[in-house]
Design a protein around this motif. Structure first.
Motif, short mmCIF file in Angstrom:
data_model
loop_
_atom_site.label_atom_id
_atom_site.label_comp_id
_atom_site.label_asym_id
_atom_site.label_seq_id
_atom_site.Cartn_x
_atom_site.Cartn_y
_atom_site.Cartn_z
N LEU A 1 -38.68 37.59 36.72
CA LEU A 1 -39.72 38.40 36.08
C LEU A 1 -39.27 38.86 34.71
O LEU A 1 -40.04 38.83 33.73
CB LEU A 1 -40.06 39.60 36.97
N VAL A 2 -38.01 39.29 34.61
CA VAL A 2 -37.50 39.81 33.34
C VAL A 2 -37.37 38.70 32.31
O VAL A 2 -37.73 38.86 31.13
CB VAL A 2 -36.14 40.51 33.57
N ALA A 3 -36.91 37.53 32.74
CA ALA A 3 -36.63 36.46 31.80
C ALA A 3 -37.86 35.64 31.42
O ALA A 3 -37.99 35.21 30.27
CB ALA A 3 -35.56 35.53 32.39
N ARG A 4 -38.79 35.44 32.36
CA ARG A 4 -39.87 34.48 32.12
C ARG A 4 -41.27 35.08 32.15
O ARG A 4 -42.19 34.50 31.59
CB ARG A 4 -39.82 33.35 33.17
N LYS A 5 -41.48 36.19 32.83
CA LYS A 5 -42.84 36.68 33.02
C LYS A 5 -43.17 37.91 32.18
O LYS A 5 -44.32 38.10 31.77
CB LYS A 5 -43.09 37.01 34.50
N VAL A 6 -42.21 38.76 31.90
CA VAL A 6 -42.48 39.95 31.08
C VAL A 6 -42.90 39.55 29.68
O VAL A 6 -43.70 40.24 29.03
CB VAL A 6 -41.24 40.87 31.07
N LYS B 1 -46.11 45.40 36.99
CA LYS B 1 -46.44 46.10 38.24
C LYS B 1 -45.55 45.62 39.39
O LYS B 1 -45.17 46.41 40.26
CB LYS B 1 -47.91 45.86 38.59
N ALA B 2 -45.23 44.32 39.36
CA ALA B 2 -44.31 43.80 40.39
C ALA B 2 -42.93 44.44 40.23
O ALA B 2 -42.27 44.77 41.24
CB ALA B 2 -44.22 42.28 40.28
N LEU B 3 -42.46 44.62 39.00
CA LEU B 3 -41.17 45.29 38.79
C LEU B 3 -41.21 46.72 39.33
O LEU B 3 -40.22 47.20 39.89
CB LEU B 3 -40.83 45.29 37.30
N HIS B 4 -42.35 47.38 39.16
CA HIS B 4 -42.51 48.73 39.72
C HIS B 4 -42.33 48.70 41.24
O HIS B 4 -41.62 49.52 41.83
CB HIS B 4 -43.89 49.27 39.35
N PRO C 1 -32.73 37.24 42.23
CA PRO C 1 -33.43 36.11 41.58
C PRO C 1 -34.88 36.43 41.22
O PRO C 1 -35.36 36.04 40.15
CB PRO C 1 -33.35 35.00 42.63
N LEU C 2 -35.61 37.13 42.10
CA LEU C 2 -37.01 37.47 41.79
C LEU C 2 -37.08 38.40 40.59
O LEU C 2 -37.90 38.20 39.68
CB LEU C 2 -37.66 38.13 43.01
N ILE C 3 -36.23 39.43 40.58
CA ILE C 3 -36.25 40.39 39.46
C ILE C 3 -35.85 39.70 38.16
O ILE C 3 -36.50 39.88 37.11
CB ILE C 3 -35.32 41.58 39.76
N ASP C 4 -34.79 38.90 38.22
CA ASP C 4 -34.33 38.23 37.00
C ASP C 4 -35.39 37.27 36.45
O ASP C 4 -35.54 37.15 35.23
CB ASP C 4 -33.04 37.46 37.30
#
Length: 893
Positions: free
Chosen positions: A267-272, A285-288, A262-265
């Motif tokens: 970031l990918v869907a709403r924050k990137v 950086k969080a994805l890293h 859920p955290l990764i998804d």
């Protein structure tokens, strides 16, 4: 306020149409009192104590609902969408289950954020009062999960923080309203959504509200996975720092499998692709940091999602996706390098190809131009850096030519970008160049590709003479970032180019940023090549070129360039001080004797001067470096003058606690250096601009510390004469340099007013006062600076205390100023002379004192010169001073 009161009135009117009753369907979770709950539990366990009757349960009474109730509910539903929060909240407090369906209609993406906010408040109030029955939860919870991430862009900002905050309030209310079994089907979704908001929300109030709601659910429901462990890391205070949330707390939360995807998804869907650039960068950086938690998911799912976005049409999405590709690839490389595998082992081949063609696609679409180019350039430079660090197999690939073109074009075009983007582009470009050279420009390990070395070094050295300051600045940093094999056999050329850029010349005086970055680059180059006493002058820092480096950096400490932005030379001084420390520690760690004693003395004296100056930030920077070099033991810096005395002034145990930013702490220590002969000149020079400055606290504490020192030497004639000689030397060296001369005149005025040189007044025509008068006359000669002239008048009046012929010469100078072309100077002189005669009653004959005082006070010295000149000549006769004569101007040639 009127709308709020209107809503409340409508509520009360609606109640008058309804009969009071307690609805059977009203949901009750028990008492709000802990003691009542405990007593009911014990009674329920005891068969002898039956449960008390909650009240008479009469038969259902059917009656017609008045038509007016429909109007009341309509008004309340309209109130839920009001633009004012207080109106929405008032409307939310008097709704029941029958209107929940209408409340849920507020959660439509055709509605405004006000409707969403009012709907959340209504659901929270209904839940708190037991009016939202559990059967409604399957309809309500999905809408609340959407509200927790509600964010709509409006112009240059976004709306929705109030909606997210209200959604957290709903989750908090549900924790208190429902039994754990009723919320159990939704626990995973609610927990994930609350943690996403607590960790990744842009607004600190929303993060804290989500943390509080999560804590309430953990405490009351007890079904949230790993709730206690997460609360210790993501509590109310920890989520206050956004960087900490994205880069640290998120990693800890993602270590629990329930929350990783859920955290990764999110970031990918709403924050990137977020509208705010800072959030996009933090998200990547969080994805890293999250990649080690799910490397396969990142490589096989997330990265393929990012590649189409990286060349898509949405500018913000493109920017974030390029950064995300760079960070994920580098994180995967770190993981594979632990097992000595290439990163291509975990990356699909189409992803490798997709990463390689990003630059070319952007170039073909001309997306490096305009405002979008200011985002794309640093993003692609970051991609180049990370792919180079990840050792992607692109050696001798044509893509390297495109990457190098982008780096060179960024450096050549820095002056064309907006001021907010220049620094970011410059830093990203330099970092990309360093990584690119390190990975792809070696013919063999440790040996540069000769063609690329010659091309890049000559190109950047030539650009150091470019008329654009930012091009010089960028190319200086580019030279400083080159790896050692690229500098090999080119060191002398690079040092000469950077040293030339560091110099202040009349033509290049405005190139402040270039001088600052050249000073930084000098230290970077020295750190890259290393030190060898007998090494080649073209390859390492050695005895033949170390003096050149030091002289260039020490000359930068005299850069006091000013423009419309203020003291921009301070940027150069700050960079030079940092570089001096780095080079010094590098040299003494290899061979301490490579540092000549004269350069060490000059460096420490210059740092002492900077430590005594008026700007807090740079004084603190200089003081910190001064103490770092003084207390350095591994390695120890040799040849520091008066090292033992300095260690007694700045003990090691106090050095860490000394706040150089505070004038009250810094100046009492720094003025003690005036006792040390080799530091006296530079320390007094720095104190001069502080004591004669404008900042009240700096002037107060610097003057107080200086005069405390003066009191200790006031009766010590040799020490006072040495101090006076140093003061006059500073005056001589800085004649007509207003940065020093005006503060010095102000400082001398304070010294004379405090009788600091009282021991000299017993001597007729003491050399100190004679030379001081000559220097003052020279300083104000042909000057039109009113501030300088006023300061000199007060100094002249203070010098009247000295005996001998000097007194007549001082009076003559003052009377000369009584006929100055500027009326304000004539008036100021008359006032100062009047006060002087009141203070020193032995200056003139008492028989004419009254006449002189009357003449000074009653004359309008702002009259025309031909009028006031007669009054001035009369004063000359009374004071026994020769009348000044006009110098006839020669005929124009």
């Amino acid at each position: 306020m009127l709308r709020k009161l209107g809503v409340k009135l409508v509520q009360r009117l609606g109640l008058t149409f309804l009969k009071p009753r307690l609805a059977k369907w009203r949901y009750q979770r028990g008492c709000r009192s802990l003691a009542a709950n405990l007593s009911q539990s014990s009674q329920a366990a005891d068969p002898q104590n039956p449960q008390p009757d909650l009240g008479p349960q009469g038969p259902e009474e059917d009656y017609d609902i008045p038509e007016e109730i429909e109007n009341v509910i309509e008004q309340l539903l309209v109130g839920l969408k009001d633009k004012e929060t207080i109106v929405r909240w008032s409307a939310a407090k008097d709704l029941a289950d029958e209107v929940v369906g209408s409340v849920l209609d507020c959660f439509s993406f055709q509605e405004t954020d006000n409707a969403w906010h009012g709907g959340c408040l209504a659901l929270a109030e209904l839940g708190r009062r037991g009016l939202l029955v559990p059967s409604r939860l399957p309809d309500v919870v999905p809408l609340i999960l959407k509200a927790l991430t509600y964010d709509e862009k409006r112009g240059a900002c976004s709306v929705g923080s109030n909606v997210r905050d209200a959604a957290c309030y709903v989750c908090w209310a549900f924790a208190r309203a429902y039994e754990p079994p009723e919320l159990k089907p939704f626990v995973t979704d609610i927990a994930s959504a609350l943690l996403i908001t607590a960790v990744f929300d842009r607004n600190v109030n929303c993060r804290r509200a989500a943390s509080a709601a999560f804590q309430e659910n953990v405490g009351r429901q007890g079904t949230f996975p790993h709730g206690i462990d997460i609360l210790t890391a993501a509590d109310y205070f920890a989520v206050g720092n956004l960087n900490n949330c994205y880069l640290s707390i998120s990693v800890y939360v993602a270590s629990f499998p329930e929350y990783t995807r859920p955290l990764i998804d999110h970031l990918v869907a709403r924050k990137v692709n977020h509208w705010h650039g800072g959030i996009r960068e933090l998200a990547t950086k969080a994805l890293h940091n999250l990649t080690p938690q799910a490397p396969d998911y990142m490589a096989n799912t997330v990265l393929p999602q990012m590649l189409p976005m990286a060349t898509g049409l949405d500018m913000h999405g493109r920017h974030g996706a390029i950064l995300a590709c760079a960070e994920i690839t580098h994180a995967l490389y770190k993981l594979t390098s632990q097992t000595s595998r290439p990163v291509t082992d975990v990356l699909p081949s189409d992803c490798v190809e997709g990463l390689k063609v990003i630059h070319q696609k952007l170039f073909d679409r001309q997306q490096y131009r305009g405002f979008g180019g200011e985002l794309m350039r640093p993003a692609v430079c970051a991609l180049i850096e990370k792919l180079s660090l990840s050792r992607m197999p692109f050696k001798d690939d044509p893509v390297l030519g495109g990457w190098q073109w982008l780096i060179d074009d960024c450096l050549k075009s820095l002056h064309l970008f907006s001021s907010s983007a220049k620094q970011g582009i410059k830093e990203a470009t330099v970092q990309a160049l360093a990584a690119l050279c390190e990975e792809y420009y070696q013919a063999e390990p440790g040996v540069a590709d000769p063609d690329m070395q010659e091309l890049l070094v000559s190109q950047y050295i030539t650009a150091l003479k470019n008329p654009e300051v930012l091009i010089r600045s960028g190319c200086a940093l580019a030279l400083g970032s080159l790896p050692r094999f690229m500098i090999q056999n080119k060191l002398q050329q690079i040092l000469e180019g950077l040293q030339s850029t560091c110099r202040v010349s009349q033509k290049d005086v405005s190139f402040t940023e270039a001088r600052r970055d050249a000073a930084r680059a000098l230290a970077q180059v020295c750190a890259t090549v290393g030190v060898a006493v007998q090494g080649s002058v073209d390859s390492v820092l050695c005895s033949e070129n170390v003096s050149q480096v030091y002289c260039s950096l020490l000359d930068c400490l005299n850069d006091y360039t000013t423009d419309s932005r203020g003291d921009v030379g301070s940027w150069v001084r700050e960079g030079a001080m940092s570089s001096l420390m780095e080079v010094t520690l590098l040299v003494v760690s290899s061979d301490p004797e490579l540092l000549p004693p004269d350069l060490c003395e000059r460096m420490m004296c210059s740092l002492a001067q900077q430590s005594a100056e008026k700007i807090d930030r740079y004084r603190a920077h200089a003081g910190t470096i001064f103490l770092r070099l003084l207390h350095s033991s591994q390695p120890a810096v040799p040849h520091i003058p008066h090292k033992e005395e300095l260690l007694s002034i700045f003990p090691a145990e106090e050095a860490d606690h000394l706040n150089w930013n505070a004038p009250s702490q810094a100046f009492p220590h720094i003025t003690q250096l005036l006792r040390l002969q080799q530091y006296q000149y530079h320390t007094l020079l720095g104190l001069t601009v502080s004591v004669g400055g404008l900042t009240e606290t700096t002037v107060l504490f610097s003057a107080q510390s200086l005069f405390d020192h003066m009191r200790t030497i006031q009766q010590d004639r040799p020490a006072l004469e040495q101090f006076g000689a140093t003061l006059l030397r500073i005056f001589r060296d800085h004649l007509h340099i207003d940065r020093v001369s005006i503060p010095l005149l102000k400082m001398v005025d304070q010294m004379l007013a405090r009788c600091c040189f009282d021991i000299f007044t017993s001597d007729d025509d003491h050399p100190f006062c004679v030379e001081l008068l000559a220097l003052c006359k020279e300083e104000i000669k042909k000057s039109k600076d009113v501030q300088k002239l006023r300061s000199s008048i007060t100094v002249f009046c203070g010098m009247i205390q000295f005996q001998g012929e000097i007194r007549k010469r001082v009076l003559f100078q003052l009377l000369l100023l009584l006929c100055h072309p500027f009326p304000v100077i004539r008036k100021t002189t008359a006032g100062q002379v009047y006060e002087m005669l009141l203070t020193y009653d032995d200056v003139i004959d008492p028989s004419v004192l009254d006449d002189v005082m009357t003449q000074l006070s009653d004359t309008n010295w702002e009259e025309k010169l031909c009028v006031v000149r007669d009054y001035r000549n009369q004063l000359c006769d009374w004071l026994g001073v020769p009348k000044p004569t006009l110098v006839a101007k020669g005929p124009a040639q």
